[in-house]
Design a protein around this motif. Structure first.
Motif, mmCIF file in Angstrom:
data_model
loop_
_atom_site.group_PDB
_atom_site.id
_atom_site.type_symbol
_atom_site.label_atom_id
_atom_site.label_comp_id
_atom_site.label_asym_id
_atom_site.label_seq_id
_atom_site.Cartn_x
_atom_site.Cartn_y
_atom_site.Cartn_z
ATOM 1 N N LEU A 13 36.391 37.759 37.208
ATOM 2 C CA LEU A 13 36.478 37.545 38.654
ATOM 3 C C LEU A 13 37.820 36.964 39.079
ATOM 4 O O LEU A 13 38.226 37.120 40.231
ATOM 5 C CB LEU A 13 35.353 36.611 39.089
ATOM 6 N N GLN A 14 38.543 36.306 38.152
ATOM 7 C CA GLN A 14 39.755 35.580 38.510
ATOM 8 C C GLN A 14 40.791 36.464 39.200
ATOM 9 O O GLN A 14 41.414 36.047 40.175
ATOM 10 C CB GLN A 14 40.370 34.945 37.256
ATOM 11 N N ASP A 15 40.989 37.661 38.693
ATOM 12 C CA ASP A 15 42.053 38.530 39.220
ATOM 13 C C ASP A 15 41.492 39.807 39.830
ATOM 14 O O ASP A 15 42.115 40.871 39.753
ATOM 15 C CB ASP A 15 43.042 38.886 38.103
ATOM 16 N N SER A 16 40.325 39.736 40.431
ATOM 17 C CA SER A 16 39.696 40.943 40.973
ATOM 18 C C SER A 16 39.668 40.900 42.494
ATOM 19 O O SER A 16 39.722 39.835 43.113
ATOM 20 C CB SER A 16 38.273 41.078 40.441
ATOM 21 N N ASP A 17 39.583 42.079 43.074
ATOM 22 C CA ASP A 17 39.431 42.183 44.520
ATOM 23 C C ASP A 17 38.752 43.511 44.837
ATOM 24 O O ASP A 17 38.451 44.312 43.955
ATOM 25 C CB ASP A 17 40.780 42.077 45.249
ATOM 26 N N GLY A 18 38.474 43.731 46.113
ATOM 27 C CA GLY A 18 37.903 44.989 46.550
ATOM 28 C C GLY A 18 36.556 45.289 45.916
ATOM 29 O O GLY A 18 35.712 44.404 45.736
ATOM 30 N N GLU A 19 36.358 46.556 45.569
ATOM 31 C CA GLU A 19 35.080 47.003 45.017
ATOM 32 C C GLU A 19 34.779 46.326 43.684
ATOM 33 O O GLU A 19 33.619 45.987 43.391
ATOM 34 C CB GLU A 19 35.095 48.519 44.829
ATOM 35 N N ARG A 20 35.816 46.102 42.881
ATOM 36 C CA ARG A 20 35.621 45.439 41.595
ATOM 37 C C ARG A 20 35.048 44.035 41.812
ATOM 38 O O ARG A 20 34.113 43.631 41.118
ATOM 39 C CB ARG A 20 36.960 45.354 40.853
ATOM 40 N N ARG A 21 35.581 43.302 42.782
ATOM 41 C CA ARG A 21 35.084 41.948 43.050
ATOM 42 C C ARG A 21 33.640 41.991 43.556
ATOM 43 O O ARG A 21 32.820 41.143 43.192
ATOM 44 C CB ARG A 21 35.984 41.259 44.074
ATOM 45 N N ASP A 22 33.326 42.970 44.393
ATOM 46 C CA ASP A 22 31.951 43.102 44.898
ATOM 47 C C ASP A 22 30.958 43.299 43.756
ATOM 48 O O ASP A 22 29.874 42.712 43.746
ATOM 49 C CB ASP A 22 31.852 44.274 45.874
ATOM 50 N N LEU A 23 31.338 44.154 42.787
ATOM 51 C CA LEU A 23 30.453 44.401 41.652
ATOM 52 C C LEU A 23 30.263 43.140 40.820
ATOM 53 O O LEU A 23 29.154 42.834 40.364
ATOM 54 C CB LEU A 23 31.012 45.525 40.787
#
Length: 406
Positions: A144-154
């Protein structure tokens, strides 16, 4: 099980340590002196609202009176306790950079793992859940540290499932400090998602600690706001509709414990209306609330028990029937139902039936049954009420002192 294993002697010990009389404690807790005397003598089961009121009056945690966490020491300790240090460490470092030594897996794999964890919890495999969670949480935090967008939602979706399982195993095992931390984590993830249904779920989870504390009015206000915030126009969405139904069922339990039986019945009726449109009982994705007609029927019995209406609880229980699918997928729900029924049967003097109900709960969900205060209080009262040897009761009582996985 020794006499000190029950709530009554712990109440007496805490009261005497503070130099408080039974009359003074009863007044401060809002209970009758007669009831307090019977609780301390072990001749009456302490309801959760009464335990919360006495804990507040004595300025101690509820778990000080229930004795949880159970079986941490001795020759045969409950193995779930060995998972808690790692789980505590994982929760403490949830928002800090973590060096796993390897790259975290794809978010889809973590979502799948969260779903498997949810299934294991519903199947009463809590010790296994508790031991799997630290590594899964740590990996998901790192991803989660370096995620955003759809990846962060998942990843947030995966975390909601993992956090729910974490909350369940810590709360049921008596680690209320950890379960309260998890409630905050769930609220943070729900706010990050900006999804009213996720936020309603967070409110549902948050009221768990409020119930333990006896803060029923506060819990009802939180749930009422959550119901208002789930846009009525979205209630055609199955997930939103199940969330609404689950909020009403939790509100029913809170209202029943607050001695507001009519309000509790009204919430059950609202949940029945929601269940009429949701189809069969079903797991609700990461929310894992399993809302449906069967769960409404279970809660109708539970609200009668929490209201102290034994005859009504038993009448409603006679009308509850469980499909093979529910028994296979949701043994913890059915097992908890049988524990509630045991309380009502004991109130009505049906001691053999109460033991039979506890045995049903044990067969379906042994870990949950052994770790629940209701099981221990009902069993102790049954033991005290039997003047003659009762081999089935002796075996059940002995089982409570063994490893919960057996």
């Amino acid at each position: 099980m020794t006499d000190y294993d029950s709530i009554g002697p712990r109440i007496a010990q805490q009261r005497k340590a503070r130099g408080v009389t039974q009359v003074a404690l009863a007044h401060d807790a809002g209970v009758s002196v007669s009831l307090l005397r019977k609780l301390e003598q072990g001749s009456r089961i302490a309801s959760q609202p009464v335990v919360a009121a006495l804990a507040r009056a004595l300025h101690v945690d509820v778990t000080t009176l229930t004795g949880q966490p159970y079986d941490r020491e001795g020759p045969d300790p409950d193995r779930i306790h060995s998972a808690m240090p790692d789980l505590r460490r994982a929760l403490a470092y949830w928002d800090l950079p973590t060096d796993l030594g390897v790259a975290p897996r794809d978010p889809a794999g973590l979502v799948d793992d969260a779903a498997r964890i949810a299934t294991l919890y519903q199947l009463d495999r809590n010790s296994e859940v508790a031991h799997r969670l630290p590594a899964l949480l740590t990996e998901t935090f790192a991803a989660l540290q370096d995620s955003d967008g759809e990846r962060r939602d998942l990843l947030c979706e995966a975390l909601l499932g993992m956090f729910y399982a974490t909350h369940a195993v810590t709360y049921q095992s008596g680690y209320e400090d950890l379960s309260t931390i998890v409630e905050d984590r769930i609220a943070g993830i729900a706010a990050d998602r900006g999804d009213p249904v996720a936020q309603a779920f967070a409110s549902w989870v948050r009221t768990t600690s409020l119930m333990r504390l006896g803060e029923y009015d506060v819990g009802l206000r939180i749930l009422g706001q959550a119901l208002d915030d789930v846009d009525p126009g979205r209630r055609e969405d199955p997930a939103a509709l199940r969330a609404v139904g689950s909020l009403h069922l939790r509100s029913a339990i809170l209202a029943a414990r607050a001695n507001r039986a009519d309000e509790a019945a009204a919430h059950v009726a609202e949940a029945e209306r929601a269940a009429a449109h949701t189809g069969p009982d079903t797991d609700n994705d990461w929310r894992n609330l399993a809302f449906g007609r069967t769960n409404v029927a279970i809660h109708a019995v539970a609200t009668a028990v929490e209201s102290g209406d034994g005859p009504r609880a038993l009448k409603l229980a006679d009308e509850v029937h469980f499909s093979g699918d529910v028994l296979r997928r949701l043994p913890i729900r059915v097992g908890h139902h049988h524990m509630d029924v045991a309380r009502a049967q004991l109130w009505q003097g049906r001691t053999d039936s109460a033991l039979a109900s506890l045995e049903k709960a044990r067969r379906l969900a042994p870990q949950q049954t052994r770790r629940h205060p209701t099981t221990r209080e009902v069993t102790r009262t049954l033991v005290r009420s039997h003047r003659r040897a009762n081999e089935p009761l002796a075996r059940f009582s002995a089982w409570l002192g063994r490893d919960a996985d057996r």
